[in-house]
Write a protein that holds these residues in place. Structure first.
Motif, PDB file in Angstrom:
ATOM      1  N   CYS A   1      19.097 -31.212  22.219  1.00 21.49           N
ATOM      2  CA  CYS A   1      18.138 -30.247  21.669  1.00 21.49           C
ATOM      3  C   CYS A   1      17.172 -29.769  22.741  1.00 21.49           C
ATOM      4  O   CYS A   1      16.809 -28.581  22.782  1.00 21.49           O
ATOM      5  CB  CYS A   1      17.368 -30.887  20.510  1.00 21.49           C
ATOM      6  N   ARG A   2      16.760 -30.677  23.649  1.00 16.62           N
ATOM      7  CA  ARG A   2      15.845 -30.283  24.723  1.00 16.62           C
ATOM      8  C   ARG A   2      16.540 -29.388  25.743  1.00 16.62           C
ATOM      9  O   ARG A   2      15.944 -28.409  26.225  1.00 16.62           O
ATOM     10  CB  ARG A   2      15.277 -31.517  25.416  1.00 16.62           C
TER      11      ARG A   2
ATOM     12  N   PHE B   1       6.977 -28.096  27.233  1.00 14.82           N
ATOM     13  CA  PHE B   1       7.540 -26.848  26.711  1.00 14.82           C
ATOM     14  C   PHE B   1       6.447 -25.862  26.319  1.00 14.82           C
ATOM     15  O   PHE B   1       6.664 -24.652  26.319  1.00 14.82           O
ATOM     16  CB  PHE B   1       8.452 -27.127  25.525  1.00 14.82           C
TER      17      PHE B   1
ATOM     18  N   ASP C   1       8.262 -32.972  25.639  1.00 14.52           N
ATOM     19  CA  ASP C   1       8.005 -31.846  24.736  1.00 14.52           C
ATOM     20  C   ASP C   1       6.675 -31.171  25.032  1.00 14.52           C
ATOM     21  O   ASP C   1       6.509 -29.977  24.761  1.00 14.52           O
ATOM     22  CB  ASP C   1       8.023 -32.328  23.280  1.00 14.52           C
TER      23      ASP C   1
ATOM     24  N   TYR D   1      12.515 -31.000  15.901  1.00 13.57           N
ATOM     25  CA  TYR D   1      13.969 -31.085  15.828  1.00 13.57           C
ATOM     26  C   TYR D   1      14.447 -31.801  14.566  1.00 13.57           C
ATOM     27  O   TYR D   1      15.643 -31.917  14.326  1.00 13.57           O
ATOM     28  CB  TYR D   1      14.505 -31.813  17.069  1.00 13.57           C
TER      29      TYR D   1
ATOM     30  N   LYS E   1      18.985 -27.394  25.106  1.00  9.52           N
ATOM     31  CA  LYS E   1      19.165 -26.107  24.436  1.00  9.52           C
ATOM     32  C   LYS E   1      17.872 -25.304  24.445  1.00  9.52           C
ATOM     33  O   LYS E   1      17.873 -24.089  24.709  1.00  9.52           O
ATOM     34  CB  LYS E   1      19.640 -26.333  22.999  1.00  9.52           C
ATOM     35  N   LYS E   2      16.752 -25.983  24.162  1.00  9.40           N
ATOM     36  CA  LYS E   2      15.460 -25.288  24.158  1.00  9.40           C
ATOM     37  C   LYS E   2      15.105 -24.804  25.557  1.00  9.40           C
ATOM     38  O   LYS E   2      14.572 -23.695  25.726  1.00  9.40           O
ATOM     39  CB  LYS E   2      14.374 -26.210  23.622  1.00  9.40           C
TER      40      LYS E   2
ATOM     41  N   CYS F   1       7.848 -28.259  18.951  1.00  7.46           N
ATOM     42  CA  CYS F   1       9.216 -28.780  19.090  1.00  7.46           C
ATOM     43  C   CYS F   1       9.512 -29.685  17.904  1.00  7.46           C
ATOM     44  O   CYS F   1       9.221 -30.888  17.947  1.00  7.46           O
ATOM     45  CB  CYS F   1       9.378 -29.545  20.401  1.00  7.46           C
TER      46      CYS F   1
ATOM     47  N   GLU G   1      16.991 -21.644  26.234  1.00  2.61           N
ATOM     48  CA  GLU G   1      16.431 -20.508  25.503  1.00  2.61           C
ATOM     49  C   GLU G   1      15.140 -20.019  26.156  1.00  2.61           C
ATOM     50  O   GLU G   1      14.896 -18.806  26.247  1.00  2.61           O
ATOM     51  CB  GLU G   1      16.182 -20.907  24.049  1.00  2.61           C
TER      52      GLU G   1
END
Length: 404
Positions: free
Chosen positions: A231-232, A160, A157, A166, A234-235, A164, A238
């Motif tokens: 979730c990671r 990124f 994380d 979640y 998906k992020k 983050c 994006e």
């Protein structure tokens, strides 16, 4: 920690020059898919301030939750690093011993009854399933457990570069509570709709629900392991739509794939055990319910409750499969996003064009279509296959039993 991913180790390195704040940052590099990644290529990501994921303390919720799971299911998911190995073994042995003791008392009370096999097969089968899950999980060669996974995801994380959150803890608690309430409601409803009084069959039902809850807890952990990785992904997808740095994204993808492959080594075989036993139990439950309907022993509410219980079993079984399929969809979407950026670049910036082409090549070479033990596909074709198998063999069982 042993067997850590190379990409995670790359993130966690802490150059002394950076911590001291003097001198030029020490350059370290690693060839990945033909590209040299250096510390300077990670933009403003300060490796000197990156937490060491393997040394991070987990939240109190995770410690308490997984201690409870360990005490009930005998599965150690690695969230208590301070506990001694002997203590963990004693907890697992205590959990199994208590459940085997309850089962032994129940089955001894069934001895001599005319319908002993019909009454005791379900809790006995579920007990064997849970013991086999515990054995196969403990016998896994992988030392990479769920606690290591969540620590590594916290480290990822950092790459990124943005917040983050979640809310894994609250979602896990809500999911577990909902699952438990549904199971209790189904059991209570089945008790209410039956006209007879409380007897020994109800004691067996309690044992049956205890073993089923152990299976549900394992599937819940598996579900949220995949959900955290999803979730990671998906992020990442994006961020790639918003001109996120390519080399950093490549490192994140490699680390996520490493984590996924390693955690699956310890969870694949237990999941296959749960899959086989759940299909077996559901098929026999459906068959027994058909016999009850034909003999007209109970009212329709009893049959509805039994089928609701079967539906809940299937929903829990295929929840991790749904997440695995959603992960594959996100990675497929990431490929499309990368191809879009490649087309928009159209050779204007050759360095970026080359980085995008290499990233696309790596994602296509190492996709995210998961298989349990490289045999069973973890996608939406699995529920269809299981349903077809159940229907086929139920027809065979009905024909042999002359129920029609």
């Amino acid at each position: 920690m042993a067997h850590r991913t190379n990409s995670i180790n790359l993130f966690r390195s802490r150059p002394p020059d950076i911590r001291a704040g003097v001198g030029e940052p020490r350059i370290f590099s690693k060839f990945i898919c033909g590209t040299m990644f250096t510390q300077k290529s990670l933009v403003n990501f300060d490796l000197g301030k990156t937490p060491r994921g393997g040394d991070q303390e987990h939240s109190k919720f995770f410690k308490i939750y997984f201690l409870a799971v360990h005490s009930v299911t005998a599965l150690d998911f690695g969230f208590d690093r301070n506990a001694k190995k002997l203590t963990k073994i004693l907890i697992s042995m205590f959990s199994i011993s208590v459940r085997m003791g309850l089962a032994a008392v129940s089955f001894m009370s069934l001895w001599g009854r005319p319908n002993a096999l019909a009454l005791g097969w379900a809790p006995g089968t579920l007990l064997c399933e849970n013991i086999l899950v515990a054995v196969t999980y403990s016998a896994s060669r992988s030392t990479f457990k769920c606690g290591d996974l969540f620590a590594d995801l916290s480290t990822i994380d950092e790459l990124f570069g943005s917040a983050c959150d979640y809310r894994i803890e609250s979602k896990m608690l809500l999911f577990t509570a909902t699952m438990t309430v549904l199971r209790v409601v189904i059991y209570s409803t089945s008790r209410l709709v039956r006209a007879d009084g409380f007897d020994f069959v109800d004691v067996l039902e309690v044992l049956n629900n205890l073993e089923t809850m152990c299976m549900y807890l394992f599937l819940t952990v598996y579900f949220f392991v995949l959900f955290s990785i999803y979730c990671r992904f998906k992020k990442l997808r994006e961020l790639m739509k918003n001109d996120f740095e390519i080399r950093r994204a490549n490192l994140i993808y490699i680390a996520l794939k490493d984590c996924t492959d390693k955690i699956k080594q310890s969870l694949d075989v237990p999941f296959l055990v749960v899959l086989v036993f759940t299909v077996l139990v559901v098929m026999v439950d459906v068959f027994i319910t058909l016999e009850m309907i034909i003999s007209n022993k109970y009212n329709m509410a009893v049959y509805v409750v039994r089928y609701l219980e079967i539906t809940l079993d299937f929903l829990m079984l295929f929840a991790p499969v749904l997440l695995a399929d959603m992960m594959a969809v996100q990675v497929d979407g990431l490929k499309i996003t990368l191809h879009d950026r490649l087309c928009l670049n159209n050779g204007v910036d050759m360095k970026r064009y080359s980085s995008l082409a290499e990233f696309i090549g790596y994602v296509e070479a190492r996709g995210c279509r998961l298989r349990a033990c490289r045999v069973v596909p973890l996608d939406l074709t699995l529920p269809v296959t299981v349903f077809n198998v159940c229907v086929t063999y139920l027809i065979v069982m009905i024909q042999f039993a002359d129920l029609y």
